[in-house]
Design a protein around this motif. Structure first.
Motif, PDB file in Angstrom:
ATOM      1  N   PHE A  14      -1.029   4.350  -1.374  1.00  0.00           N
ATOM      2  CA  PHE A  14      -0.080   5.267  -0.515  1.00  0.00           C
ATOM      3  C   PHE A  14       1.484   4.786  -1.120  1.00  0.00           C
ATOM      4  N   PRO A  15       2.467   5.830  -1.009  1.00  0.00           N
ATOM      5  CA  PRO A  15       3.538   5.759  -1.407  1.00  0.00           C
ATOM      6  C   PRO A  15       4.378   4.759  -0.478  1.00  0.00           C
ATOM      7  N   VAL A  16       5.461   4.089  -1.328  1.00  0.00           N
ATOM      8  CA  VAL A  16       6.376   3.330  -0.557  1.00  0.00           C
ATOM      9  C   VAL A  16       7.703   3.670  -1.009  1.00  0.00           C
ATOM     10  N   SER A  17       8.829   3.517   0.002  1.00  0.00           N
ATOM     11  CA  SER A  17      10.293   3.892  -0.366  1.00  0.00           C
ATOM     12  C   SER A  17      11.120   2.939  -0.422  1.00  0.00           C
ATOM     13  N   ASN A  18      11.057   1.912   0.257  1.00  0.00           N
ATOM     14  CA  ASN A  18      11.823   0.653   0.377  1.00  0.00           C
ATOM     15  C   ASN A  18      11.055  -0.637  -0.275  1.00  0.00           C
ATOM     16  N   GLY A  19      11.780  -1.893  -0.214  1.00  0.00           N
ATOM     17  CA  GLY A  19      11.375  -2.818  -1.051  1.00  0.00           C
ATOM     18  C   GLY A  19      10.655  -3.865  -0.114  1.00  0.00           C
ATOM     19  N   SER A  20       9.670  -3.124   0.813  1.00  0.00           N
ATOM     20  CA  SER A  20       8.901  -3.924   1.636  1.00  0.00           C
ATOM     21  C   SER A  20       7.610  -3.225   2.103  1.00  0.00           C
ATOM     22  N   VAL A  21       6.745  -3.925   2.535  1.00  0.00           N
ATOM     23  CA  VAL A  21       5.578  -3.366   3.301  1.00  0.00           C
ATOM     24  C   VAL A  21       5.110  -4.528   4.207  1.00  0.00           C
ATOM     25  N   GLU A  22       4.945  -4.059   5.537  1.00  0.00           N
ATOM     26  CA  GLU A  22       4.145  -4.964   6.517  1.00  0.00           C
ATOM     27  C   GLU A  22       2.904  -4.288   6.905  1.00  0.00           C
ATOM     28  N   PHE A  23       1.736  -5.315   7.316  1.00  0.00           N
ATOM     29  CA  PHE A  23       0.422  -4.760   7.573  1.00  0.00           C
ATOM     30  C   PHE A  23      -0.139  -5.888   8.301  1.00  0.00           C
ATOM     31  N   LYS A  24      -1.076  -5.485   9.074  1.00  0.00           N
ATOM     32  CA  LYS A  24      -2.072  -6.213   9.758  1.00  0.00           C
ATOM     33  C   LYS A  24      -3.572  -6.131   9.191  1.00  0.00           C
ATOM     34  N   VAL A  25      -4.277  -6.980   8.892  1.00  0.00           N
ATOM     35  CA  VAL A  25      -5.497  -6.738   8.199  1.00  0.00           C
ATOM     36  C   VAL A  25      -6.517  -8.016   8.944  1.00  0.00           C
ATOM     37  N   LYS A  26      -7.746  -7.223   9.309  1.00  0.00           N
ATOM     38  CA  LYS A  26      -8.983  -8.107   9.801  1.00  0.00           C
ATOM     39  C   LYS A  26      -9.957  -8.129   8.509  1.00  0.00           C
ATOM     40  N   ALA A  27     -10.176  -9.293   7.927  1.00  0.00           N
ATOM     41  CA  ALA A  27     -11.289  -9.459   6.823  1.00  0.00           C
ATOM     42  C   ALA A  27     -11.671 -10.846   6.819  1.00  0.00           C
ATOM     43  N   LYS A  28     -12.831 -11.033   6.266  1.00  0.00           N
ATOM     44  CA  LYS A  28     -13.483 -12.529   6.192  1.00  0.00           C
ATOM     45  C   LYS A  28     -12.660 -13.265   4.941  1.00  0.00           C
ATOM     46  N   ASN A  29     -12.421 -12.641   3.932  1.00  0.00           N
ATOM     47  CA  ASN A  29     -11.665 -13.282   2.878  1.00  0.00           C
ATOM     48  C   ASN A  29     -11.232 -12.254   1.897  1.00  0.00           C
ATOM     49  N   ASN A  30     -10.516 -12.349   1.007  1.00  0.00           N
ATOM     50  CA  ASN A  30     -10.061 -11.705  -0.139  1.00  0.00           C
ATOM     51  C   ASN A  30      -9.263 -10.470   0.361  1.00  0.00           C
ATOM     52  N   ALA A  31      -8.184 -10.367   0.891  1.00  0.00           N
ATOM     53  CA  ALA A  31      -7.486  -9.274   1.185  1.00  0.00           C
ATOM     54  C   ALA A  31      -6.355  -9.064   0.366  1.00  0.00           C
ATOM     55  N   VAL A 122      -4.153  -1.210  -1.055  1.00  0.00           N
ATOM     56  CA  VAL A 122      -5.116  -2.489  -0.389  1.00  0.00           C
ATOM     57  C   VAL A 122      -6.276  -2.419  -0.873  1.00  0.00           C
ATOM     58  N   SER A 123      -7.248  -3.538  -0.717  1.00  0.00           N
ATOM     59  CA  SER A 123      -8.709  -3.627  -1.136  1.00  0.00           C
ATOM     60  C   SER A 123      -9.135  -4.823  -0.534  1.00  0.00           C
ATOM     61  N   THR A 124     -10.278  -4.925  -0.540  1.00  0.00           N
ATOM     62  CA  THR A 124     -11.097  -6.119  -0.171  1.00  0.00           C
ATOM     63  C   THR A 124     -12.269  -6.119  -1.135  1.00  0.00           C
ATOM     64  N   GLY A 125     -12.873  -7.447  -1.298  1.00  0.00           N
ATOM     65  CA  GLY A 125     -14.016  -7.554  -2.028  1.00  0.00           C
ATOM     66  C   GLY A 125     -14.693  -8.739  -2.000  1.00  0.00           C
ATOM     67  N   TRP A 126     -15.468  -9.188  -2.889  1.00  0.00           N
ATOM     68  CA  TRP A 126     -16.034 -10.756  -3.220  1.00  0.00           C
ATOM     69  C   TRP A 126     -16.598 -10.995  -1.689  1.00  0.00           C
ATOM     70  N   GLY A 127     -17.485  -9.931  -1.195  1.00  0.00           N
ATOM     71  CA  GLY A 127     -18.203 -10.188   0.294  1.00  0.00           C
ATOM     72  C   GLY A 127     -17.541  -9.946   1.403  1.00  0.00           C
ATOM     73  N   SER A 128     -16.444  -9.221   1.110  1.00  0.00           N
ATOM     74  CA  SER A 128     -15.560  -9.031   2.382  1.00  0.00           C
ATOM     75  C   SER A 128     -15.347  -7.140   2.433  1.00  0.00           C
ATOM     76  N   THR A 129     -15.417  -6.786   3.924  1.00  0.00           N
ATOM     77  CA  THR A 129     -14.859  -5.801   4.022  1.00  0.00           C
ATOM     78  C   THR A 129     -13.408  -5.726   4.743  1.00  0.00           C
ATOM     79  N   GLY A 130     -12.645  -4.841   4.866  1.00  0.00           N
ATOM     80  CA  GLY A 130     -11.473  -4.978   5.671  1.00  0.00           C
ATOM     81  C   GLY A 130     -11.085  -3.826   6.891  1.00  0.00           C
ATOM     82  N   ALA A 131     -10.180  -4.122   7.616  1.00  0.00           N
ATOM     83  CA  ALA A 131      -9.710  -2.958   8.513  1.00  0.00           C
ATOM     84  C   ALA A 131      -8.081  -3.399   8.633  1.00  0.00           C
ATOM     85  N   TRP A 132      -7.338  -2.270   8.142  1.00  0.00           N
ATOM     86  CA  TRP A 132      -5.937  -2.438   7.910  1.00  0.00           C
ATOM     87  C   TRP A 132      -5.040  -1.742   8.875  1.00  0.00           C
TER      88      TRP A 132
END
Length: 280
Positions: A14-31, A122-132
């Motif tokens: 997704f596009p960004v227009s300023n120099g930062s991104v904030e997020f929350k993620v729920k994942a077992k590993n590898n966010a 954003v992505s997940t892998g190595w045995g993990s799915t994610g909610a962002w």
């Protein structure tokens, strides 16, 4: 913006227009978070890994190559049952990543060959799915200058709030600069007496309406601009009342919007970068 990622290490951009991104993620590993110049995996590219190596370490990687540029032990930094908050900031080659509520970063690195960052993936892998949950509310100010501050658009509408005494201008363009074709929406022009829709910076204006005291120098006023098949609509977001509307029969693709204040006015803006993320 809320989205899900599969166990496949494929980035959703997704596009960004300023120099930062904030997020929350729920994942077992590898966010994983990618910072790029294009809406795809391509060099140059920075990656920030949270909870890699079975949720034991976090790292910064450049151009998908090892060794990593920064690495730190972060046991159990992610959770598969609750959302955890993080931030990433970048400025002229300096990148920092940390946890929500903590000013001190977990990871920092200075890129000797900085590049413009216009997309985040954003992505997940190595045995993990994610909610962002990606934070999309951006705030900034515009001085009394004729230059527009341009940002990319994600969908066919723009939801924003403006606080200013008069002359809050919005440009809709096919690129990140003043160019033709171009729509301009002037809110509270003529010292907060009327508003207009202008095409290609030329007069006469396509629409002119009387809007006395539309803007407020002390309080934010909420607006919505929509465009679809050349039809440009400006609404008061609180009442949903149409302020102005115009049909362009030679419509063009809008990829950016610009904001400015002029003629002695300054402005404070809030806009939701991810308004209607499912729209095309």
């Amino acid at each position: 913006m809320e989205l899900s990622t599969e166990d496949d290490v494929n980035y959703t951009f997704f596009p960004v227009s300023n120099g930062s991104v904030e997020f929350k993620v729920k994942a077992k590993n590898n966010a994983h978070v990618a910072l790029t110049t294009q809406r795809k995996q391509s060099d140059p590219m920075l990656e920030v890994f949270f909870g890699g190596w079975k949720n034991t370490k976090s790292a910064i990687r450049r151009d998908r190559k090892e060794p990593d540029k920064a690495e730190i032990e972060t046991p159990n930094i992610l959770s598969s049952t609750e959302f955890r908050g993080f931030w990433i900031r970048w400025d002229r080659g300096s990148i920092a990543a940390g946890r929500e509520g903590e000013d001190t970063p977990l990871l920092t690195w200075e890129d000797p060959e900085p590049f413009p960052i216009t997309f985040v993936g954003v992505s997940t892998g190595w045995g993990s799915t994610g909610a962002w949950k990606i934070e999309g509310l951006i705030e900034f100010s515009t001085p009394d200058k004729p230059q527009y501050n341009f940002q990319p658009v994600l969908a066919g509408s723009l939801t924003f709030e403006c606080c200013g005494s008069h002359d809050c201008h919005i440009a809709l363009t096919p690129g990140p600069a003043e160019m033709d074709p171009m729509y301009e929406i002037i809110l509270g022009g003529w010292y907060n007496k009327q508003s207009v829709i202008r095409y290609c910076r030329k007069k006469p204006d396509k629409v002119t309406v009387s809007t006395p005291k539309l803007l407020d120098p002390d309080n934010f006023k909420k607006f919505l601009i929509e465009w679809r098949k050349g039809k440009v609509t400006v609404r008061d977001r609180d009442s949903d009342k149409i302020i102005m509307e115009w049909q362009d029969f030679t419509s063009f693709g809008i990829t950016h919007f610009g904001l400015r204040t002029i003629l002695g006015a300054t402005g404070h803006w809030r806009f939701n970068h991810f308004n209607n993320p499912g729209a095309s």
